[in-house]
Enzyme design. Structure first.
Site, PDB file in Angstrom:
ATOM      1  N   TYR A 106       0.858  -1.191   0.000  1.00 15.10           N
ATOM      2  CA  TYR A 106       0.000   0.000   0.000  1.00 15.10           C
ATOM      3  C   TYR A 106       0.898   1.246   0.000  1.00 15.10           C
ATOM      4  CZ  TYR A 106      -2.767  -3.820   2.024  1.00 15.10           C
ATOM      5  OH  TYR A 106      -3.346  -5.040   2.287  1.00 15.10           O
TER       6      TYR A 106
ATOM      7  N   GLU B  52       0.650  -1.244  -4.900  1.00 16.24           N
ATOM      8  CA  GLU B  52      -0.397  -0.227  -4.736  1.00 16.24           C
ATOM      9  C   GLU B  52      -1.477  -0.471  -5.782  1.00 16.24           C
ATOM     10  OE1 GLU B  52      -2.894   2.600  -3.974  1.00 16.24           O
ATOM     11  OE2 GLU B  52      -1.158   2.379  -2.652  1.00 16.24           O
TER      12      GLU B  52
ATOM     13  N   ASN C 218       0.985   0.053   5.143  1.00 16.57           N
ATOM     14  CA  ASN C 218       0.137   1.194   5.492  1.00 16.57           C
ATOM     15  C   ASN C 218      -1.220   0.992   4.822  1.00 16.57           C
ATOM     16  OD1 ASN C 218      -0.968   3.656   6.184  1.00 16.57           O
ATOM     17  ND2 ASN C 218       0.347   4.870   4.856  1.00 16.57           N
TER      18      ASN C 218
ATOM     19  N   CYS D 286      -4.850   2.856  10.559  1.00 14.03           N
ATOM     20  CA  CYS D 286      -5.837   3.903  10.818  1.00 14.03           C
ATOM     21  C   CYS D 286      -7.110   3.326  11.422  1.00 14.03           C
ATOM     22  CB  CYS D 286      -6.138   4.701   9.554  1.00 14.03           C
ATOM     23  SG  CYS D 286      -6.626   3.701   8.141  1.00 14.03           S
TER      24      CYS D 286
END
Length: 291
Positions: free
Chosen positions: A151, A172, A220, A248
């Site tokens: 990512y 990605e 990430n 997150c």
């Protein structure tokens, strides 16, 4: 009852930067009626602006006159795009349909990284840089390291790993982001697609690296966390010596750590980062070692 979004006009929004308010004001003064252009979204990424149009064909707008372009340039705007997305709804951007109608196709941020109109940028870039530097100090990549960056986005991490001399591979799903990553970290190899789709290529890349190289991992992921099977692949095949996981979502982080820590990995440190102040969201950088 159905929940419906409600759009509330906030002219001269006190949260926006002055250049954003001014750019919105300028476009509001020249955009044609909805029946003529069907513009449904205005997206500004620093110096790049995208107008999302609910149409299959490029509309004839005539809005970017030389005088208007000069006004945009005077407030720091460098590129304006029309993005054709006929099924625009909850999803902001579709695949393809990007047309640069004025200016440059990419800009550089304060740290010299290139980005385009669809790039995600942190609200607090200094804090995001601090998190990445912390991961760099922990991973310790060097000329005898092989780093996989899952990512990888526009390549802010790829740039750091390659500058440290490490062999580097990034994955990605966004082709636009990878195009920027190639500009930001030209020495890194990249793969387009989900991590699950690219497991065979990642394995081939690792197998081609000479014995004795230290395997390192940086991830990430979005709020959904690691894709199904990725945590298992990390523990059973890649087996990095050190791993940095920027999360997150506390929920998906807990799920992924439960898999990683059932194997040989243990958490060395968890560092919270308030990337979105005055919200409930807190990101966490987790540093893991192989025991």
């Amino acid at each position: 009852t159905l929940n419906r979004d409600e759009l509330i006009p906030i002219p001269r929004c006190p949260v926006h930067k002055p250049c954003v308010n001014e750019a919105i004001r300028l476009f509001h003064s020249v955009l044609p009626r909805y029946s003529e252009i069907q513009a449904v979204r205005y997206v500004q990424t620093a110096k790049q602006i995208a107008i999302v149009v609910k149409n299959r064909e490029l509309p004839e707008t005539g809005l970017l006159t030389e005088a208007f372009a000069e006004k945009l340039a005077s407030i720091g705007i460098e590129g304006v795009w029309l993005h054709l997305f006929p099924s625009s709804g909850k999803k902001v951007f579709g695949k393809g349909g990007w047309y640069l109608i004025w200016g440059k196709e990419a800009s550089q941020d304060e740290s010299g990284l290139w980005y385009g109109p669809a790039a995600f940028q942190q609200l607090l870039p200094v804090l995001a840089g601090e998190a990445l530097d912390t991961a760099l100090a922990f991973l310790k990549p060097d000329a005898n390291s092989a780093v996989i960056d899952m990512y990888c986005g526009t390549g802010s991490g790829l740039k750091k790993w390659t500058q440290a001399g490490a062999k580097t591979l990034g994955t990605e799903i966004s082709a636009e982001a990878l195009r920027m990553a190639a500009m930001n970290a030209p020495r890194a190899e990249t793969l387009t697609g989900t991590c699950r789709q690219r497991l065979p290529q990642m394995e081939k890349w690792l197998n081609a690296i000479e014995d004795g190289f230290t395997r390192l991992l940086y991830v990430n992921p979005p709020r959904t966390g690691l894709e199904d099977g990725i945590a298992e692949w990390i523990t059973l095949f890649m087996k990095p010596v050190r791993m940095a996981y920027l999360s997150c979502s506390a929920g998906t982080l807990s799920r992924d750590l439960s898999i990683l820590c059932k194997s040989e990995y243990y958490v060395d440190k968890i560092i919270p980062f308030d990337f979105f102040p005055q919200t409930i969201h807190v990101e966490s950088l987790v540093l893991l070692k192989r025991g």
